[in-house]
Design an enzyme around this catalytic site. Sequence first.
Site, mmCIF file in Angstrom:
data_model
loop_
_atom_site.group_PDB
_atom_site.id
_atom_site.type_symbol
_atom_site.label_atom_id
_atom_site.label_comp_id
_atom_site.label_asym_id
_atom_site.label_seq_id
_atom_site.Cartn_x
_atom_site.Cartn_y
_atom_site.Cartn_z
ATOM 1 N N HIS A 86 0.827 -1.209 0.000
ATOM 2 C CA HIS A 86 0.000 0.000 0.000
ATOM 3 C C HIS A 86 0.859 1.256 0.000
ATOM 4 C CE1 HIS A 86 0.321 -0.567 4.471
ATOM 5 N NE2 HIS A 86 0.494 0.741 4.439
ATOM 6 N N ASP A 102 6.904 1.410 5.956
ATOM 7 C CA ASP A 102 5.443 1.270 5.877
ATOM 8 C C ASP A 102 4.881 2.251 4.861
ATOM 9 O OD1 ASP A 102 2.812 0.639 6.405
ATOM 10 O OD2 ASP A 102 2.692 1.904 8.170
ATOM 11 N N GLU A 107 -4.866 2.292 3.242
ATOM 12 C CA GLU A 107 -4.854 1.169 4.182
ATOM 13 C C GLU A 107 -4.937 1.676 5.619
ATOM 14 O OE1 GLU A 107 -2.793 -1.689 6.941
ATOM 15 O OE2 GLU A 107 -2.188 0.324 6.355
ATOM 16 N N HIS A 155 5.319 4.126 12.074
ATOM 17 C CA HIS A 155 4.500 5.304 12.346
ATOM 18 C C HIS A 155 5.234 6.350 13.192
ATOM 19 C CE1 HIS A 155 0.463 2.984 11.598
ATOM 20 N NE2 HIS A 155 1.282 2.997 10.556
#
Length: 208
Positions: A16, A28, A62, A162
């Site tokens: 994603h 990520d 996502e 994150h």
Amino acid sequence: LRGRERPEEIVILSGHLDSWDLGTGALDDAAGIGNVIEAARLISRLKERPRRTIRIVLYANEEFGLSGGETYAVAHAEEVPRHQAALESDLGTGRVYRLRTAFAPQDAALAGELAAALAPLGIEHDASVAATGGADISPLRPLGVPMLDLSHDATTYFDFHHTANDTADKLVPADMAQATAAFATAAWILADRPALLARVPPEAKPEP
């Protein structure tokens, strides 16, 4: 990557695009996107393409609602019965250490074939738990699409996940190369298999 014999049948390789805004999203999920694009590129360089089409899907959103994955399932509803399998890379830069599958009972032997092919990469087969697929491909699971989990080593993933430290210097090229090889191997086997896999029956609901 259009298949040579059965191009209307599809193997999905996916990741994603979106990430949290504190960092650059290198782990990520740029790492996952790199894994699946490079896996398809490696297959494209072989002398012969597989029987089926390998489709790269880079999902959006996502992180905030799975609308990319849900939209794909709706927009491609007519194709869903012709999806051979779906795979997703979404756990950073780590090596793949484990294979899990979710196939219909009549296709159970394929798990062993995949395990044998992946074993030289140091990947173990866990037959005790069924694959769940990734978040983005989860809308395809209740529709019966077979799933594979190629589980990345996430030992350090959540140290950066994150955060503002999710940057490209955390990527480990050798580990990404191993993961890419795993996705390419599995995708080739699935895409070149003579028969279309059976749909996976829905999970039994617990009694109220």
